[in-house]
Design a protein around this motif. Structure first.
Motif, mmCIF file in Angstrom:
data_model
loop_
_atom_site.group_PDB
_atom_site.id
_atom_site.type_symbol
_atom_site.label_atom_id
_atom_site.label_comp_id
_atom_site.label_asym_id
_atom_site.label_seq_id
_atom_site.Cartn_x
_atom_site.Cartn_y
_atom_site.Cartn_z
ATOM 1 N N ALA A 14 -110.831 7.034 -16.330
ATOM 2 C CA ALA A 14 -110.030 5.841 -16.590
ATOM 3 C C ALA A 14 -109.784 5.692 -18.086
ATOM 4 O O ALA A 14 -110.510 6.234 -18.918
ATOM 5 N N THR A 15 -108.740 4.976 -18.427
ATOM 6 C CA THR A 15 -108.434 4.638 -19.813
ATOM 7 C C THR A 15 -108.455 3.111 -19.914
ATOM 8 O O THR A 15 -109.216 2.465 -19.217
ATOM 9 N N VAL A 28 -113.635 15.864 -7.487
ATOM 10 C CA VAL A 28 -112.755 15.495 -6.376
ATOM 11 C C VAL A 28 -111.932 16.719 -5.991
ATOM 12 O O VAL A 28 -111.251 17.311 -6.842
ATOM 13 N N ARG A 29 -111.998 17.086 -4.730
ATOM 14 C CA ARG A 29 -111.211 18.239 -4.256
ATOM 15 C C ARG A 29 -109.866 17.734 -3.731
ATOM 16 O O ARG A 29 -109.810 16.862 -2.871
ATOM 17 N N LEU A 30 -108.789 18.295 -4.269
ATOM 18 C CA LEU A 30 -107.437 17.886 -3.909
ATOM 19 C C LEU A 30 -106.623 19.095 -3.481
ATOM 20 O O LEU A 30 -106.892 20.221 -3.913
ATOM 21 N N THR A 31 -105.625 18.846 -2.668
ATOM 22 C CA THR A 31 -104.683 19.911 -2.369
ATOM 23 C C THR A 31 -103.851 20.203 -3.612
ATOM 24 O O THR A 31 -103.764 19.385 -4.540
ATOM 25 N N ARG A 32 -103.253 21.361 -3.658
ATOM 26 C CA ARG A 32 -102.434 21.716 -4.825
ATOM 27 C C ARG A 32 -101.291 20.723 -5.019
ATOM 28 O O ARG A 32 -100.953 20.351 -6.139
ATOM 29 N N GLU A 33 -100.696 20.282 -3.900
ATOM 30 C CA GLU A 33 -99.570 19.352 -4.003
ATOM 31 C C GLU A 33 -100.024 17.998 -4.559
ATOM 32 O O GLU A 33 -99.361 17.414 -5.416
ATOM 33 N N THR A 34 -101.175 17.489 -4.053
ATOM 34 C CA THR A 34 -101.668 16.192 -4.531
ATOM 35 C C THR A 34 -102.064 16.278 -5.995
ATOM 36 O O THR A 34 -101.770 15.372 -6.782
ATOM 37 N N ARG A 35 -102.700 17.371 -6.377
ATOM 38 C CA ARG A 35 -103.105 17.520 -7.777
ATOM 39 C C ARG A 35 -101.885 17.575 -8.679
ATOM 40 O O ARG A 35 -101.863 16.928 -9.737
ATOM 41 N N ALA A 36 -100.863 18.313 -8.291
ATOM 42 C CA ALA A 36 -99.662 18.411 -9.123
ATOM 43 C C ALA A 36 -98.998 17.051 -9.277
ATOM 44 O O ALA A 36 -98.558 16.673 -10.371
ATOM 45 N N ALA A 37 -98.927 16.279 -8.175
ATOM 46 C CA ALA A 37 -98.319 14.948 -8.238
ATOM 47 C C ALA A 37 -99.147 14.014 -9.112
ATOM 48 O O ALA A 37 -98.609 13.225 -9.890
ATOM 49 N N LEU A 38 -100.483 14.100 -9.014
ATOM 50 C CA LEU A 38 -101.353 13.239 -9.810
ATOM 51 C C LEU A 38 -101.231 13.551 -11.293
ATOM 52 O O LEU A 38 -101.101 12.650 -12.127
ATOM 53 N N VAL A 39 -101.253 14.829 -11.643
ATOM 54 C CA VAL A 39 -101.133 15.215 -13.050
ATOM 55 C C VAL A 39 -99.792 14.768 -13.619
ATOM 56 O O VAL A 39 -99.696 14.259 -14.738
ATOM 57 N N ALA A 40 -98.728 14.937 -12.824
ATOM 58 C CA ALA A 40 -97.400 14.553 -13.301
ATOM 59 C C ALA A 40 -97.272 13.051 -13.455
ATOM 60 O O ALA A 40 -96.562 12.569 -14.344
ATOM 61 N N ALA A 41 -97.957 12.290 -12.602
ATOM 62 C CA ALA A 41 -97.780 10.838 -12.601
ATOM 63 C C ALA A 41 -98.741 10.103 -13.522
ATOM 64 O O ALA A 41 -98.469 8.974 -13.928
ATOM 65 N N ALA A 42 -99.878 10.712 -13.852
ATOM 66 C CA ALA A 42 -100.936 9.986 -14.556
ATOM 67 C C ALA A 42 -100.499 9.514 -15.927
ATOM 68 O O ALA A 42 -100.795 8.384 -16.331
ATOM 69 N N GLY A 43 -99.795 10.351 -16.684
ATOM 70 C CA GLY A 43 -99.381 9.975 -18.031
ATOM 71 C C GLY A 43 -100.580 9.555 -18.854
ATOM 72 O O GLY A 43 -101.633 10.225 -18.871
ATOM 73 N N GLU A 44 -100.475 8.398 -19.539
ATOM 74 C CA GLU A 44 -101.589 7.878 -20.333
ATOM 75 C C GLU A 44 -102.475 6.940 -19.522
ATOM 76 O O GLU A 44 -103.459 6.420 -20.032
ATOM 77 N N ARG A 45 -102.143 6.741 -18.259
ATOM 78 C CA ARG A 45 -102.881 5.789 -17.445
ATOM 79 C C ARG A 45 -104.235 6.323 -17.002
ATOM 80 O O ARG A 45 -105.201 5.583 -16.866
#
Length: 410
Positions: free
Chosen positions: A50-51, A17-34
């Motif tokens: 998925a977990t 999946v190709r993401l913008t730098r901003e979207t990737r940073a937000a996703l990594v920060a928000a994903a946690g253990e989910r």
């Protein structure tokens, strides 16, 4: 962009999946253990895994959805664990497998809140301190002595009979949290706004204030089902992460935890009053009481522990229960002096053996499936059979023979 991970099993993985730098940073920060974010050689491309969490997570530019590997009707039955049968009316809360899961969860919670409050909000006495032109309650003399120039509006302490109590604050917080989901279906949003209108005058509160269960009294007992589900929804929507100006929202449920709580509550209902189920009860493994573990299911008859078990929603990647799940049960049964352990597991194309015997110990581990991909009636029959198995194990622990239904699954 929307990514849907394979519903069977949850532990699916997306393609690149190709993401913008901003979207990737937000996703990594928000994903946690989910979710699990896997990097690739290209810094702008990731894969998403998925977990055991199902639901949806949204960051600007991306929504990730993970559907449970159970029918939606059965998912709501699990979500309503502990909710009275009268409140959980399948004809009204059944949500199509093709509909949005988040909308269904929100609609279920809204219905319970609506039902609990349609005759009016519960009121209670709340202690307040305010400056008033007329004396009400108790005049705070000490404050008056420190600030004599404010005699025109002295500080008073009084009990206010109001709807602004913790129970109603919980409902208001839950409705607002659901309304914050950016893709909530219009008809669900309208229902949430309609019910929210009843809570005019109730204060806004953070979700963290409602983590602990409230005591049930004669005054709020009709709120109990709605409060239980509201706390679960707030836990599922507790994510609110900001990375710069990037806002993340989620409504995700840990199926491992939900399955354990659901099995414990369903067995407890079926085995009462002769036996009861305890969850997460600490078990000392050593004589020195230095090591503890917490089984998912501890069956008690009176004060005596008569059976121990675990409930595992997630299976091993090869379709078998992981060896550590057996090892945990062997440790429990040995420490508690029990001859048999019970392992309840969820759907699997390749189910584990229905019974194994531990070498040099003689401990038996019985494995019993609860399939959640069929009808709700079939699930109830499986739970009834599981409760009957527990009774047989408790009544004749040394003479129990694996029922034909279980033997046939070998």
């Amino acid at each position: 962009m929307t990514i849907e991970l394979a519903p069977i099993p949850e532990h699916g993985r997306s393609g690149p999946v190709r993401l913008t730098r901003e979207t990737r940073a937000a996703l990594v920060a928000a994903a946690g253990e989910r979710l699990v974010i896997h990097a690739t050689a290209d810094p702008d491309v990731v894969t998403i895994g998925a977990t055991s969490w199902v639901g949806a997570l949204a960051v600007p530019g991306l929504v990730v959805r993970v559907m449970p590997k159970v029918s939606v009707t059965n998912f709501f039955a699990m979500l309503g664990a502990g909710v009275s049968p009268d409140a959980f009316d399948h004809e009204h809360v059944t949500w199509s497998d093709t509909d949005e899961l988040i909308d269904g969860v929100a609609y279920f919670a809204i219905r319970l809140i609506d039902s609990a409050t349609m005759r009016g909000l519960v009121h209670g006495y709340v202690a307040r301190e305010e400056r008033m032109r007329t004396i009400r309650g108790r005049l705070l003399v000490e404050e008056f002595a420190r600030r004599p120039w404010s005699a025109a509006e002295p500080q008073c302490r009084f009990d206010d009979f109001t709807a602004d109590i913790v129970e109603n604050q919980l409902f208001r917080c839950t409705l607002q949290a659901m309304l914050s989901w950016p893709q909530l279906a219009p008809h669900v949003r309208r229902e949430a706004l309609r019910v929210l209108g009843r809570f005019e005058g109730v204060a806004d509160t953070p979700a963290t204030k409602h983590a602990a269960a409230l005591p049930i009294t004669r005054l709020n007992e009709h709120y109990e089902d709605a409060m239980r589900l509201s706390r679960l929804v707030l836990q599922a929507m507790s994510l609110s992460h900001e990375a710069g100006d990037q806002q993340a929202n989620s409504l995700m449920v840990d199926m491992d935890d939900l399955f354990q709580r659901w099995i414990a509550q369903e067995l407890d209902l079926r085995l009462a009053p002769e036996m009861r189920i305890e969850r997460d009860e600490d078990v000392w493994l050593d004589e020195g009481r230095a090591l503890t573990m917490a089984p998912d299911l501890v069956v008690r008859r009176g004060s005596e522990v008569v059976l121990v078990g675990d409930a595992k929603y997630s299976m091993g990647a090869d379709g078998y229960v992981a060896s550590r799940d057996y090892l945990e049960l062997v440790a429990y049964t040995t420490a508690m002096g029990l001859p048999t352990g019970l392992l309840v597991h969820c759907n699997s194309d390749r189910a584990p053996e229905s019974e194994i015997v531990i070498r040099n110990a003689g401990t038996r581990i019985l494995c019993r499936p609860i399939r959640l991909d069929g009808s709700y009636a079939a699930v109830c029959r499986s739970l009834d059979s599981l409760a009957e198995l527990v009774r047989e194990l408790v009544e004749a622990p040394g003479e129990f023979e694996v029922p034909a239904l279980i033997r046939s699954r070998r």
